[in-house]
Motif scaffolding. Structure first.
Motif, PDB file in Angstrom:
ATOM      1  N   PRO A 152       0.809  -1.229   0.000  1.00 51.84           N
ATOM      2  CA  PRO A 152       0.000   0.000   0.000  1.00 51.84           C
ATOM      3  C   PRO A 152       0.842   1.279   0.000  1.00 51.84           C
ATOM      4  N   PHE A 153       1.906   1.317   0.802  1.00 47.68           N
ATOM      5  CA  PHE A 153       2.749   2.516   0.848  1.00 47.68           C
ATOM      6  C   PHE A 153       3.578   2.670  -0.428  1.00 47.68           C
ATOM      7  N   LEU A 154       4.062   1.560  -0.976  1.00 52.33           N
ATOM      8  CA  LEU A 154       4.827   1.635  -2.225  1.00 52.33           C
ATOM      9  C   LEU A 154       3.950   2.130  -3.371  1.00 52.33           C
ATOM     10  N   LEU A 155       2.689   1.714  -3.389  1.00 60.98           N
ATOM     11  CA  LEU A 155       1.757   2.183  -4.409  1.00 60.98           C
ATOM     12  C   LEU A 155       1.545   3.693  -4.288  1.00 60.98           C
ATOM     13  N   ALA A 156       1.366   4.178  -3.071  1.00 60.68           N
ATOM     14  CA  ALA A 156       1.177   5.623  -2.867  1.00 60.68           C
ATOM     15  C   ALA A 156       2.395   6.405  -3.341  1.00 60.68           C
ATOM     16  N   LEU A 160       2.495   9.145  -6.396  1.00 59.26           N
ATOM     17  CA  LEU A 160       2.964  10.523  -6.166  1.00 59.26           C
ATOM     18  C   LEU A 160       4.228  10.833  -6.964  1.00 59.26           C
ATOM     19  N   GLY A 161       4.899   9.801  -7.469  1.00 60.95           N
ATOM     20  CA  GLY A 161       6.148  10.006  -8.195  1.00 60.95           C
ATOM     21  C   GLY A 161       7.313  10.353  -7.287  1.00 60.95           C
ATOM     22  N   VAL A 162       7.290   9.815  -6.064  1.00 58.46           N
ATOM     23  CA  VAL A 162       8.322  10.104  -5.058  1.00 58.46           C
ATOM     24  C   VAL A 162       8.991   8.786  -4.662  1.00 58.46           C
ATOM     25  N   PRO A 163      10.326   8.731  -4.595  1.00 59.26           N
ATOM     26  CA  PRO A 163      10.996   7.495  -4.167  1.00 59.26           C
ATOM     27  C   PRO A 163      10.577   7.125  -2.737  1.00 59.26           C
ATOM     28  N   PRO A 164      10.427   5.830  -2.448  1.00 59.85           N
ATOM     29  CA  PRO A 164      10.003   5.416  -1.109  1.00 59.85           C
ATOM     30  C   PRO A 164      10.853   6.005   0.019  1.00 59.85           C
ATOM     31  N   GLN A 165      12.157   6.052  -0.177  1.00 57.36           N
ATOM     32  CA  GLN A 165      13.034   6.544   0.898  1.00 57.36           C
ATOM     33  C   GLN A 165      12.861   8.044   1.152  1.00 57.36           C
ATOM     34  N   ALA A 166      12.147   8.744   0.265  1.00 57.21           N
ATOM     35  CA  ALA A 166      11.897  10.178   0.445  1.00 57.21           C
ATOM     36  C   ALA A 166      10.517  10.443   1.035  1.00 57.21           C
ATOM     37  N   CYS A 167       9.821   9.373   1.449  1.00 56.50           N
ATOM     38  CA  CYS A 167       8.481   9.517   2.031  1.00 56.50           C
ATOM     39  C   CYS A 167       8.540   9.405   3.555  1.00 56.50           C
ATOM     40  N   LEU A 168       7.722  10.194   4.218  1.00 56.25           N
ATOM     41  CA  LEU A 168       7.537  10.092   5.667  1.00 56.25           C
ATOM     42  C   LEU A 168       6.111   9.639   5.931  1.00 56.25           C
ATOM     43  N   VAL A 169       5.984   8.556   6.701  1.00 52.97           N
ATOM     44  CA  VAL A 169       4.687   7.960   7.003  1.00 52.97           C
ATOM     45  C   VAL A 169       4.243   8.356   8.407  1.00 52.97           C
ATOM     46  N   PHE A 170       2.968   8.727   8.530  1.00 50.76           N
ATOM     47  CA  PHE A 170       2.323   8.988   9.822  1.00 50.76           C
ATOM     48  C   PHE A 170       1.372   7.827  10.072  1.00 50.76           C
ATOM     49  N   GLU A 171       1.561   7.102  11.169  1.00 47.49           N
ATOM     50  CA  GLU A 171       0.807   5.878  11.450  1.00 47.49           C
ATOM     51  C   GLU A 171       0.544   5.734  12.943  1.00 47.49           C
ATOM     52  N   ASP A 172      -0.625   5.155  13.275  1.00 47.36           N
ATOM     53  CA  ASP A 172      -0.927   4.881  14.677  1.00 47.36           C
ATOM     54  C   ASP A 172      -0.866   3.394  15.002  1.00 47.36           C
ATOM     55  N   ALA A 173      -0.870   2.534  13.987  1.00 49.97           N
ATOM     56  CA  ALA A 173      -0.999   1.097  14.214  1.00 49.97           C
ATOM     57  C   ALA A 173       0.311   0.350  13.950  1.00 49.97           C
ATOM     58  N   ASP A 174       0.519  -0.709  14.710  1.00 54.76           N
ATOM     59  CA  ASP A 174       1.719  -1.539  14.532  1.00 54.76           C
ATOM     60  C   ASP A 174       1.830  -2.074  13.108  1.00 54.76           C
ATOM     61  N   LEU A 175       0.706  -2.548  12.540  1.00 53.98           N
ATOM     62  CA  LEU A 175       0.743  -3.087  11.182  1.00 53.98           C
ATOM     63  C   LEU A 175       1.182  -2.026  10.183  1.00 53.98           C
ATOM     64  N   GLY A 176       0.769  -0.789  10.412  1.00 55.11           N
ATOM     65  CA  GLY A 176       1.152   0.307   9.524  1.00 55.11           C
ATOM     66  C   GLY A 176       2.618   0.660   9.642  1.00 55.11           C
ATOM     67  N   GLU A 178       4.967  -1.411  10.554  1.00 62.42           N
ATOM     68  CA  GLU A 178       5.676  -2.522   9.906  1.00 62.42           C
ATOM     69  C   GLU A 178       5.653  -2.358   8.383  1.00 62.42           C
ATOM     70  N   SER A 179       4.506  -1.960   7.846  1.00 60.76           N
ATOM     71  CA  SER A 179       4.361  -1.766   6.405  1.00 60.76           C
ATOM     72  C   SER A 179       5.288  -0.666   5.900  1.00 60.76           C
ATOM     73  N   ALA A 180       5.314   0.455   6.605  1.00 63.42           N
ATOM     74  CA  ALA A 180       6.168   1.580   6.206  1.00 63.42           C
ATOM     75  C   ALA A 180       7.640   1.185   6.256  1.00 63.42           C
ATOM     76  N   THR A 181       8.029   0.505   7.323  1.00 64.60           N
ATOM     77  CA  THR A 181       9.421   0.075   7.475  1.00 64.60           C
ATOM     78  C   THR A 181       9.803  -0.881   6.349  1.00 64.60           C
ATOM     79  N   ALA A 182       8.909  -1.817   6.030  1.00 58.63           N
ATOM     80  CA  ALA A 182       9.171  -2.768   4.948  1.00 58.63           C
ATOM     81  C   ALA A 182       9.280  -2.063   3.596  1.00 58.63           C
ATOM     82  N   ALA A 183       8.609  -0.918   3.465  1.00 61.06           N
ATOM     83  CA  ALA A 183       8.667  -0.138   2.222  1.00 61.06           C
ATOM     84  C   ALA A 183       9.911   0.740   2.152  1.00 61.06           C
ATOM     85  N   GLY A 184      10.725   0.751   3.220  1.00 62.86           N
ATOM     86  CA  GLY A 184      11.936   1.563   3.247  1.00 62.86           C
ATOM     87  C   GLY A 184      11.676   3.023   3.565  1.00 62.86           C
TER      88      GLY A 184
END
Length: 196
Positions: A152-156, A160-176, A178-184
């Protein structure tokens, strides 16, 4: 206190919706309880929060398996969504996250990355007058593997046309997280508001 952000030259902010932008988790839980009560299905609050980020259809299917039930997944999802929509006018935003949205809007693109349906996400953001702030919405049905998978995060990021390592994720849940970390991606954990 403002939510502290990690240092970095971030080119996009990716936000979970429920419990991150919108203080909607108690409303979602109430909608779940009212819906599942019609089927005699228990859903303990700690399990609800542990499953935060899972698509609603997956939650119904898993509850069916756990309890030996045969709840019709689409009907239960639709009923829960209708009850949530009734509760939505009472929703409020998460103040620290809203401040970051206000501060960065117009400077960098935003996306919402949610396990909720597109209808639920748009209704939640619309209730707070925020829908027009987001360039991309990635919701249940837009990806094949939900959080904690990185898809889901890689798709976003791709939309957006932004490399994953240049994205900052705001999340409240453990699964989220984990997802962001796995996306780099770097991530900020949004604490749940304290209930008095």
């Amino acid at each position: 206190m403002t939510l502290p952000l990690p240092t970095g030259d971030f080119q996009a902010y990716l936000f979970d919706c429920d419990g991150t932008i919108v203080d909607s988790m108690p409303l979602h839980y109430t909608a779940w309880l009212r819906t599942l009560d019609e089927w005699g299905c228990a859903f303990p609050e700690d399990l609800f929060y542990a499953w935060a980020g899972l698509p609603t259809a997956d939650i119904v299917a898993t509850l069916n398996d756990r309890h030996g039930l045969a709840m019709p997944v689409e009907a239960v999802v639709a009923r829960r969504e209708a009850l949530y929509q009734q509760l939505l006018p009472t929703a409020t935003g998460i103040p620290d996250v809203l401040r970051h949205i206000d501060d960065a809007h117009g400077r960098i693109p935003f996306a919402v990355v949610s396990g909720s349906t597109r209808d639920s996400v748009t209704a939640s953001l619309d209730a707070l007058g925020l829908l027009d702030r987001f360039d991309v919405l990635v919701c249940a049905g837009d990806y094949t593997r939900p959080k904690p998978d990185p898809e889901p995060f890689l798709l976003a990021a791709r939309l957006l046309g932004v490399p994953p390592q240049a994205c900052l994720v705001f999340e409240d849940a453990d699964l989220g997280i984990e997802s962001a970390t796995a996306a780099g991606m770097a991530a900020v954990r949004v604490p749940q508001p304290r209930r008095g």
